[in-house]
Design an enzyme around this catalytic site. Sequence first.
Site, PDB file in Angstrom:
ATOM      1  N   LYS A  19      38.059  51.400  55.332  1.00  0.00           N
ATOM      2  CA  LYS A  19      37.333  50.365  54.568  1.00  0.00           C
ATOM      3  C   LYS A  19      35.899  50.213  55.062  1.00  0.00           C
ATOM      4  O   LYS A  19      35.172  49.369  54.579  1.00  0.00           O
ATOM      5  CB  LYS A  19      38.044  49.012  54.711  1.00  0.00           C
ATOM      6  CG  LYS A  19      39.496  48.974  54.281  1.00  0.00           C
ATOM      7  CD  LYS A  19      39.992  47.527  54.377  1.00  0.00           C
ATOM      8  CE  LYS A  19      41.479  47.446  54.574  1.00  0.00           C
ATOM      9  NZ  LYS A  19      41.928  46.064  54.814  1.00  0.00           N
ATOM     10  N   LYS A  41      34.901  48.746  57.427  1.00  0.00           N
ATOM     11  CA  LYS A  41      34.738  47.341  57.844  1.00  0.00           C
ATOM     12  C   LYS A  41      34.766  47.289  59.368  1.00  0.00           C
ATOM     13  O   LYS A  41      35.694  47.804  59.999  1.00  0.00           O
ATOM     14  CB  LYS A  41      35.906  46.478  57.334  1.00  0.00           C
ATOM     15  CG  LYS A  41      35.811  45.992  55.904  1.00  0.00           C
ATOM     16  CD  LYS A  41      36.975  45.004  55.629  1.00  0.00           C
ATOM     17  CE  LYS A  41      36.982  44.498  54.206  1.00  0.00           C
ATOM     18  NZ  LYS A  41      38.108  43.567  53.946  1.00  0.00           N
TER      19      LYS A  41
HETATM   20  N1  C2G Z   1      41.590  36.697  49.274  1.00  0.00           N
HETATM   21  C1  C2G Z   1      41.655  35.647  48.349  1.00  0.00           C
HETATM   22  N2  C2G Z   1      40.559  34.889  48.138  1.00  0.00           N
HETATM   23  C2  C2G Z   1      39.406  35.124  48.820  1.00  0.00           C
HETATM   24  C3  C2G Z   1      39.344  36.169  49.765  1.00  0.00           C
HETATM   25  C4  C2G Z   1      40.464  36.947  49.983  1.00  0.00           C
HETATM   26  O1  C2G Z   1      42.702  35.421  47.716  1.00  0.00           O
HETATM   27  N3  C2G Z   1      38.332  34.329  48.566  1.00  0.00           N
HETATM   28  C5  C2G Z   1      42.800  37.514  49.461  1.00  0.00           C
HETATM   29  C6  C2G Z   1      42.564  38.976  49.112  1.00  0.00           C
HETATM   30  O2  C2G Z   1      42.702  39.167  47.707  1.00  0.00           O
HETATM   31  C7  C2G Z   1      43.689  39.670  49.901  1.00  0.00           C
HETATM   32  C8  C2G Z   1      43.826  38.757  51.141  1.00  0.00           C
HETATM   33  O3  C2G Z   1      43.173  37.511  50.834  1.00  0.00           O
HETATM   34  O4  C2G Z   1      44.910  39.637  49.156  1.00  0.00           O
HETATM   35  C9  C2G Z   1      43.175  39.364  52.368  1.00  0.00           C
HETATM   36  O5  C2G Z   1      41.815  39.623  52.056  1.00  0.00           O
HETATM   37  P1  C2G Z   1      41.042  40.749  52.909  1.00  0.00           P
HETATM   38  O6  C2G Z   1      41.244  40.498  54.345  1.00  0.00           O
HETATM   39  O7  C2G Z   1      39.668  40.901  52.346  1.00  0.00           O
HETATM   40  O8  C2G Z   1      41.922  42.044  52.544  1.00  0.00           O
HETATM   41  P2  C2G Z   1      41.384  43.468  52.065  1.00  0.00           P
HETATM   42  O9  C2G Z   1      40.244  43.884  52.906  1.00  0.00           O
HETATM   43  O10 C2G Z   1      41.248  43.387  50.598  1.00  0.00           O
HETATM   44  O11 C2G Z   1      42.595  44.434  52.489  1.00  0.00           O
HETATM   45  O12 C2G Z   1      46.111  47.515  51.837  1.00  0.00           O
HETATM   46  C10 C2G Z   1      45.465  46.361  51.326  1.00  0.00           C
HETATM   47  C11 C2G Z   1      44.264  46.010  52.159  1.00  0.00           C
HETATM   48  O13 C2G Z   1      44.605  45.921  53.524  1.00  0.00           O
HETATM   49  C12 C2G Z   1      43.686  44.691  51.683  1.00  0.00           C
END
Ligand code: C2G
Length: 136
Positions: A45, A47
Amino acid sequence: MKRVITYGTFDLLHYGHINLLRRAKQLGDYLIVALSTDEFNWREKQKKCYFSYEERKQLLEAIRYVDLVIPEESWEQKRTDVKEYRVDTFVMGDDWSGKFDFLEKEGCSVVYLPRTPEISTTQIKSDLNRKTGAEH
Ligand code: C2G
């Protein structure tokens, strides 16, 4: 016992993440969070997390909705995870809508929940940069 799983980085944990975890837990009795490792985040990612995997794991384990935290080390592990942990429901925010429908073939339901608007780790970081920049 209905078992739910969700995946994510959860860096700079915020109320958007909590909203997701609360609603995910409401879909069952036991919530597993597959937490992206530092290596997975960087390799897949691009990240760079502020908090390490261990620190992010500690934060998640303190949340009342979370029952188990396991490492997410690859995109492919979801298929085996849902089998190994006998998952009934796979949940993600709707920014992932449609991406994991294939898991229905593994016998678990797939639910995409609306993201919480106006909050993201990127937003937090840019707000902080702007604020600290303003102070100099
Ligand atoms: N999320 C949310 N609202 C936000 C930010 C995040 O509902 N304002 C949700 C995302 O949709 C996700 C979860 O919180 O379901 C975790 O977000 P992230 O840590 O950004 O996850 P991500 O980087 O999208 O990784 O295999 C899947 C990946 O690991 C997901």
